[in-house]
Design an enzyme around this catalytic site. Sequence first.
Site, PDB file in Angstrom:
ATOM      1  N   CYS A 288     -42.334 -31.697  23.309  1.00 29.17           N
ATOM      2  CA  CYS A 288     -41.016 -31.956  23.430  1.00 29.17           C
ATOM      3  C   CYS A 288     -40.427 -30.648  24.067  1.00 29.17           C
ATOM      4  CB  CYS A 288     -40.216 -32.215  22.039  1.00 29.17           C
ATOM      5  SG  CYS A 288     -40.604 -33.662  21.442  1.00 29.17           S
ATOM      6  N   GLU A 313     -41.078 -33.353  28.743  1.00 29.74           N
ATOM      7  CA  GLU A 313     -39.749 -33.635  28.284  1.00 29.74           C
ATOM      8  C   GLU A 313     -39.127 -34.798  28.612  1.00 29.74           C
ATOM      9  OE1 GLU A 313     -36.231 -33.779  26.709  1.00 29.74           O
ATOM     10  OE2 GLU A 313     -37.479 -32.062  26.110  1.00 29.74           O
ATOM     11  N   ASP A 339     -41.554 -39.797  28.069  1.00 29.23           N
ATOM     12  CA  ASP A 339     -41.041 -40.222  26.696  1.00 29.23           C
ATOM     13  C   ASP A 339     -42.461 -39.849  25.572  1.00 29.23           C
ATOM     14  OD1 ASP A 339     -40.387 -41.208  24.179  1.00 29.23           O
ATOM     15  OD2 ASP A 339     -39.902 -42.930  25.288  1.00 29.23           O
ATOM     16  N   ASP A 356     -41.829 -29.742  18.869  1.00 33.59           N
ATOM     17  CA  ASP A 356     -40.618 -29.493  18.181  1.00 33.59           C
ATOM     18  C   ASP A 356     -39.770 -30.488  18.577  1.00 33.59           C
ATOM     19  OD1 ASP A 356     -38.466 -27.992  17.469  1.00 33.59           O
ATOM     20  OD2 ASP A 356     -38.508 -26.376  19.032  1.00 33.59           O
ATOM     21  N   CYS A 409     -35.886 -27.021  13.978  1.00 39.44           N
ATOM     22  CA  CYS A 409     -34.804 -26.085  13.946  1.00 39.44           C
ATOM     23  C   CYS A 409     -33.796 -26.703  13.016  1.00 39.44           C
ATOM     24  CB  CYS A 409     -34.147 -25.602  15.189  1.00 39.44           C
ATOM     25  SG  CYS A 409     -33.021 -24.304  15.004  1.00 39.44           S
TER      26      CYS A 409
END
Length: 472
Positions: A288, A313, A339, A356, A409
Amino acid sequence: MSEQSRRPRRPAKPYRRPQKDPVRILAFEALRAVDERDAYANLVLPPLLRKAREKGDFDARDAALATELVYGTLRRQGTYDAVIAACVDRPLGEVDPPVLDVISLGVHQLLGTRIPAHAAVSATVELARVVLGDGRAKFVNAVLRKVAREDLDGWLEKVAPPYDEDPEDHLAVVHSHPRWVVSALWDSLGGGRAGIEDLLEADNERPEVTLVARPGRATAEELLREDAAVAGRWSPYAVRLAEGGEPGAVEAVREGRAGVQDEGSQLVALALANAPLEGPDSTWLDGCAGPGGKAALLAALAAERGATLLASEKQPHRAGLVAKALAGNPGPYQVIAADGTRPPWRPGAFDRVLMDVPCTGLGALRRRPEARWRRRPEDLDNFAPLQRALLRTALDSVRVGGIVGYATCSPHLAETRAVVSDVLKQHPDTELIDARPLLPGVPDLGDGPDIQLWPHLHGTDAMYLALIRRTA
């Protein structure tokens, strides 16, 4: 003839045009973009400031004030809304959003800066006259004069419920976070009142600009020669710029040899890269990869070992950002738009994999303060299937003996440990490895084996990382 009729009439005051204040007009335009277009201030503000400087309207002090007005208003929006609600005769939802933005800018100047009260009120009323008209400026004036009767502590005494009666609502108003976010962060952090207050307050601090020196292309020592630059706390590649530091003025950043990257993001990449591995170590995957910060660091680290990074990505425009970030990397790499839940690569193809995953972003509220007001608890349910699917892909993509890094995150337990626990139950051929020794010198990493970084403890975004080895 009456006495009144003989008295001369006072001449009407001539109409005074409102004075245009470029700083406050720019701040208002930024807030409107955030509200109307769901834009992020950290993306909207820089081009507005750049355009103002090019026109000659702004100097460095003007830019600093505009930045403070925008970010300060967004960070304290919840607190300011509670104050404004106590000063108007209608629900806030019935106040026109542009009017509310102007009032909020004024409230921040009154309660969150050292601008004298009379100057804060008069400057905001002038702004209202310019962008709203004289009629609504009178309403703004009336509200701000009420607000000016108390300082911030005085207002918090009035609008925040006592801590002993409702701890979460008290913290939500005092520290300007939605109640559900306060609850979620407290659950993840654990501990008592002091820790959660420190965290919430850290979310309201302006984050430092942190640079990364990309290995093989730049060094931290080179970046430290910049004015007002200081070494990072934990990453050997990190350098922090003092307040007002402009990354675009750094030659290595302009050339792509260095970039802007939070130190927590750097630590996640370093932990994955340094995890002990048996057997080959030649092929890495960032599944990702957008917008490319971690991918650029991983690619540089891989190049030092003669390894190759595949950066994938899903969104083509974000894949373009990744390609730009990796341009000039000294070793081989490839960027693709794919994907991650339906990967084009074969199973077991990689030695190291980073996922991530997309998440609520609750770990980056210092940088994107408006995100706290946009997110809803139901967003967790929307992200959950994708996060689990991407972790399953990562485990399928790594070879036996290889390492997967699952990162977010967000410190929300539903996006961190719950995802890892659920997926690993379906993969008995895996084991969690202790990530803490891979970040030597970094304190307060918890009980392990996973890692949760915190703004108030580490000065980073609240990054989460679990390292998983495929065993069979």
